[in-house]
Design a protein around this motif. Structure first.
Motif, PDB file in Angstrom:
ATOM      1  N   HIS A  74       0.836  -1.202   0.000  1.00  0.00           N
ATOM      2  CA  HIS A  74       0.000   0.000   0.000  1.00  0.00           C
ATOM      3  C   HIS A  74       0.870   1.251   0.000  1.00  0.00           C
ATOM      4  O   HIS A  74       1.905   1.283   0.668  1.00  0.00           O
ATOM      5  N   VAL A  75       0.417   2.250  -0.731  1.00  0.00           N
ATOM      6  CA  VAL A  75       1.059   3.564  -0.744  1.00  0.00           C
ATOM      7  C   VAL A  75       0.016   4.555  -0.248  1.00  0.00           C
ATOM      8  O   VAL A  75      -1.049   4.703  -0.858  1.00  0.00           O
ATOM      9  N   PHE A  76       0.310   5.209   0.872  1.00  0.00           N
ATOM     10  CA  PHE A  76      -0.594   6.193   1.453  1.00  0.00           C
ATOM     11  C   PHE A  76      -0.129   7.594   1.085  1.00  0.00           C
ATOM     12  O   PHE A  76       1.072   7.855   1.036  1.00  0.00           O
ATOM     13  N   THR A  77      -1.082   8.497   0.854  1.00  0.00           N
ATOM     14  CA  THR A  77      -0.750   9.905   0.642  1.00  0.00           C
ATOM     15  C   THR A  77      -1.440  10.720   1.728  1.00  0.00           C
ATOM     16  O   THR A  77      -2.549  10.388   2.160  1.00  0.00           O
ATOM     17  N   ILE A  78      -0.751  11.791   2.155  1.00  0.00           N
ATOM     18  CA  ILE A  78      -1.312  12.634   3.216  1.00  0.00           C
ATOM     19  C   ILE A  78      -0.538  13.950   3.274  1.00  0.00           C
ATOM     20  O   ILE A  78       0.623  14.007   2.886  1.00  0.00           O
ATOM     21  N   TRP A  79      -1.204  14.987   3.765  1.00  0.00           N
ATOM     22  CA  TRP A  79      -0.548  16.249   4.117  1.00  0.00           C
ATOM     23  C   TRP A  79      -0.587  16.324   5.631  1.00  0.00           C
ATOM     24  O   TRP A  79      -1.657  16.185   6.235  1.00  0.00           O
ATOM     25  N   LEU A  80       0.571  16.516   6.256  1.00  0.00           N
ATOM     26  CA  LEU A  80       0.636  16.526   7.716  1.00  0.00           C
ATOM     27  C   LEU A  80       1.332  17.779   8.221  1.00  0.00           C
ATOM     28  O   LEU A  80       2.555  17.887   8.165  1.00  0.00           O
ATOM     29  N   PRO A  81       0.557  18.719   8.750  1.00  0.00           N
ATOM     30  CA  PRO A  81       1.195  19.854   9.405  1.00  0.00           C
ATOM     31  C   PRO A  81       1.843  19.392  10.714  1.00  0.00           C
ATOM     32  O   PRO A  81       1.538  18.311  11.224  1.00  0.00           O
ATOM     33  N   GLU A  82       2.714  20.207  11.233  1.00  0.00           N
ATOM     34  CA  GLU A  82       3.402  19.898  12.484  1.00  0.00           C
ATOM     35  C   GLU A  82       2.375  19.699  13.597  1.00  0.00           C
ATOM     36  O   GLU A  82       1.404  20.437  13.690  1.00  0.00           O
TER      37      GLU A  82
END
Length: 174
Positions: A74-82
């Motif tokens: 699996h390849v997950f994508t995400i935007w993660l702020p601090e």
């Protein structure tokens, strides 16, 4: 992981085409909530208003990932702020990979603000209910990103094609 318009989904799809992985795009989770609520259609719904619902959808997606046959990657994508909750999300994915007997490869995508702003209004982004407003992106770019873990691979997508980024990812596995 990376900010909006950095190429997360494009690179994930290219990676999947080369190695047969399943792409678990962050919009699989987000759009299950954003679309019915009318987010990005002028409704007065903030992203924070969707947090609890998106967390429930994410729980189901991660449960399904864990239940998937072991042969699937699996390849997950995400935007993660601090933030501590987002650091915990990375560890949650790391633990999931461990339970599945899979390798966890954290990839942090970056690009300069000008490149991101020039990409954000691409028509294909609107088709996936992605952020297309440059002013909103400009505000988001002021939020510090979660730092890559020590074992993370950082790739700057400002001037390289998705295929080159995927080659870097695959070469890091050797």
């Amino acid at each position: 992981m990376g900010p909006p318009a950095v190429g997360k989904l494009t690179i994930a799809r290219e990676l999947a085409s080369r190695c047969g992985a399943i792409v678990v795009d962050n919009h699989l989770v987000n759009n299950a909530v954003f679309v019915p609520l009318g987010l990005n259609r002028g409704e007065e719904v903030s992203l924070a208003d969707t947090d609890a619902l998106r967390a429930r959808v994410l729980d189901v997606v991660l449960e399904a990932t864990e239940a998937a046959p072991a042969r699937f990657s699996h390849v997950f994508t995400i935007w993660l702020p601090e933030g501590p909750g987002n650091a915990a999300y990375v560890e949650r994915l790391r633990d999931l990979a461990h339970r599945r007997g899979a390798r966890f490869v954290p990839v942090w995508l970056t690009a300069d603000a000008g490149a991101l702003l020039s990409r954000v209004d691409a028509p294909e982004r609107a088709q996936r209910s992605k952020l297309t407003d440059a002013a909103v992106l400009q505000d988001l770019l002021e939020v510090p990103l979660l730092a890559a873990p020590e074992d993370g691979l950082t790739i700057d997508t400002t001037k390289i094609a998705p295929a080159q980024a995927v080659t870097q990812i695959l070469e890091s596995l050797r």
